[in-house]
Design a protein around this motif. Structure first.
Motif, PDB file in Angstrom:
ATOM      1  N   LYS A  23       1.001  -0.844  -0.085  1.00 36.43           N
ATOM      2  CA  LYS A  23      -0.354  -0.298   0.242  1.00 36.43           C
ATOM      3  C   LYS A  23       0.961   1.447   0.009  1.00 36.43           C
ATOM      4  O   LYS A  23       2.038   1.461   0.523  1.00 36.43           O
ATOM      5  CB  LYS A  23      -1.001   0.650   1.291  1.00 36.43           C
ATOM      6  N   GLN A  24       0.718   2.742  -0.223  1.00 35.42           N
ATOM      7  CA  GLN A  24       1.126   3.278  -0.525  1.00 35.42           C
ATOM      8  C   GLN A  24       1.523   4.238   0.373  1.00 35.42           C
ATOM      9  O   GLN A  24       0.457   4.568   1.412  1.00 35.42           O
ATOM     10  CB  GLN A  24       0.351   3.762  -1.806  1.00 35.42           C
ATOM     11  N   PRO A  25       2.457   4.664   0.936  1.00 32.29           N
ATOM     12  CA  PRO A  25       2.519   4.468   3.080  1.00 32.29           C
ATOM     13  C   PRO A  25       1.389   6.807   2.619  1.00 32.29           C
ATOM     14  O   PRO A  25       1.942   6.644   1.250  1.00 32.29           O
ATOM     15  CB  PRO A  25       3.715   5.959   2.565  1.00 32.29           C
ATOM     16  N   LEU A  26       1.240   6.398   3.334  1.00 36.50           N
ATOM     17  CA  LEU A  26       0.405   8.071   4.138  1.00 36.50           C
ATOM     18  C   LEU A  26       1.761   9.528   3.775  1.00 36.50           C
ATOM     19  O   LEU A  26       1.029  10.525   3.214  1.00 36.50           O
ATOM     20  CB  LEU A  26      -0.830   8.360   4.651  1.00 36.50           C
ATOM     21  N   ILE A  27       2.700   9.144   3.895  1.00 35.46           N
ATOM     22  CA  ILE A  27       3.664  10.235   4.503  1.00 35.46           C
ATOM     23  C   ILE A  27       4.875  10.030   4.096  1.00 35.46           C
ATOM     24  O   ILE A  27       5.619   8.950   4.530  1.00 35.46           O
ATOM     25  CB  ILE A  27       3.372  10.878   5.606  1.00 35.46           C
ATOM     26  N   THR A  28       5.642  10.326   3.379  1.00 35.54           N
ATOM     27  CA  THR A  28       7.019  10.054   3.347  1.00 35.54           C
ATOM     28  C   THR A  28       8.012  11.132   4.174  1.00 35.54           C
ATOM     29  O   THR A  28       7.706  12.919   3.633  1.00 35.54           O
ATOM     30  CB  THR A  28       7.978  10.577   1.845  1.00 35.54           C
ATOM     31  N   PHE A  29       8.708  10.577   4.876  1.00 35.00           N
ATOM     32  CA  PHE A  29       9.237  11.508   5.706  1.00 35.00           C
ATOM     33  C   PHE A  29      10.968  11.417   5.692  1.00 35.00           C
ATOM     34  O   PHE A  29      10.918  10.609   5.532  1.00 35.00           O
ATOM     35  CB  PHE A  29       9.478  11.002   7.511  1.00 35.00           C
ATOM     36  N   CYS A  30      11.618  12.472   4.981  1.00 32.42           N
ATOM     37  CA  CYS A  30      13.272  13.103   4.099  1.00 32.42           C
ATOM     38  C   CYS A  30      13.685  13.847   5.698  1.00 32.42           C
ATOM     39  O   CYS A  30      13.510  14.876   6.079  1.00 32.42           O
ATOM     40  CB  CYS A  30      12.722  13.684   3.573  1.00 32.42           C
ATOM     41  N   ILE A  31      14.936  12.418   5.727  1.00 31.68           N
ATOM     42  CA  ILE A  31      15.962  13.408   6.928  1.00 31.68           C
ATOM     43  C   ILE A  31      16.963  13.519   6.497  1.00 31.68           C
ATOM     44  O   ILE A  31      17.939  12.549   6.695  1.00 31.68           O
ATOM     45  CB  ILE A  31      15.665  12.294   7.683  1.00 31.68           C
TER      46      ILE A  31
END
Length: 348
Positions: free
Chosen positions: A5-13
């Motif tokens: 399933k597609q992630p709801l949020i991509t967190f870029c660090i």
């Protein structure tokens, strides 16, 4: 079986020499692995940041370690946008973290509204001191933007349905989360090896936003006061040219007069002016010939490339006041403005 399933949020660090504290940012996201992806962008670090990132990636399938040559915070964001698969894209600096209950509230709202927003806004909180001994310092609220007496309920709408942005309240990296496709549509591309590019990152896509959602929680925990941070006073004044470079990107990002919706245009103009203030403020306080010439060249570029927008900016009362010649008290006025900013925002 792999979760497809597609992630709801991509967190870029974006991470540079973050080995000693990277785990704080990443570990705050681990409980939400079913709904997110995490991209740790190792920006050519000289310490063990890459090893720490690889260890997290090996242990958690929703975490990816990305290694790049050193290009600065902005290049880390650019790389993150390229690789992101989440519906939304959120930047989390490697020395900051998210608050657990607030993160849950944000994800719950995204699910309940079926991802209708182009832009999410949450409150955020400054924390003073080192990470281990950090004390809650100041929460920045955005509930004033939305009508309704109940300040515990998430709200949404278009810019037409929102109140206007307050003079001291602007969208920041910490308060904002865009739909990933909005970022790609805007073509936002942060400059390499330039600080404070997050101002441009937030501004460049704002004109494309149709639907806004506000979740009244303090999601982002912003640590200030750590040794070596770009927001330390001496660094701010030394890197004044970065504010000018970012300001030029902001000015060139969109012609505000091409924005048809008046309320959207007004919101964009507000953030345009706030960025222009930064272009003026730090060189003005420095007060040397080099910084004066740099600002002069900046205004020349603006006037030549978009004279109508240039006139709009130069005639705004804030820009006009800060542009007063030093011999008439312009530098003193800039110092006063800087002091007031710290007084209200408690930036250091």
């Amino acid at each position: 079986m792999k979760n497809t399933k597609q992630p709801l949020i991509t967190f870029c660090i974006p991470s540079y020499n973050s080995g000693p504290f990277l785990h704080f940012a990443v570990e705050s996201l681990i409980p939400f692995g079913d709904d997110i992806e995490v991209l740790i962008i190792n920006d050519g670090s000289k310490d063990n940041t890459g090893e720490v990132a690889d260890e997290f990636a090996a242990k958690y399938p929703f975490i990816k370690a990305v290694h790049q040559e050193n290009g600065g915070h902005g290049e880390g964001i650019n790389h993150g946008i390229e690789l992101a698969t989440g519906v939304y894209f959120k930047v989390l600096d490697s020395d900051d973290w998210v608050e657990h209950d607030s993160m849950k509230a944000l994800l719950d709202d995204i699910k309940a509204t079926n991802c209708i927003a182009d832009l999410y806004i949450c409150d955020y909180t400054y924390f003073q001191g080192g990470r281990e001994e950090a004390n809650r310092d100041k929460r920045i609220h955005f509930d004033y933007l939305f009508k309704g007496k109940d300040k515990t309920v998430a709200k949404g709408g278009t810019f037409k349905e929102m109140r206007e942005f307050g003079y001291t309240k602007n969208l920041t990296l910490h308060s904002s989360m865009y739909r990933t496709e909005i970022l790609r549509q805007s073509g936002v591309h942060c400059p390499a090896h330039v600080s404070y590019e997050d101002n441009y990152f937030i501004y460049a896509s704002l004109y494309l936003v149709k639907q806004v959602r506000y979740v009244p929680v303090s999601l982002y925990c912003y640590l200030i006061g750590r040794e070596g941070q770009s927001m330390q006073n001496e660094t701010l004044f030394r890197k004044y040219k970065d504010f000018i470079l970012d300001g030029q990107l902001v000015f060139d990002a969109v012609d505000v007069y091409s924005i048809e919706d008046k309320k959207t245009r007004k919101a964009v103009i507000h953030h345009l002016i706030m960025n222009m203030v930064l272009v003026i403020l730090y060189p003005k306080i420095r007060g040397d010939k080099e910084s004066k010439e740099a600002v002069k060249a900046f205004w020349k570029h603006c006037k030549e490339t978009n004279p109508r927008q240039y006139r709009l900016v130069r005639r705004h009362y804030t820009v006009s006041y800060l542009s007063i010649p030093n011999w008439l008290g312009g530098r003193l006025l800039a110092k006063l403005a800087y002091w007031l900013g710290h007084k209200f925002v408690k930036f250091n």
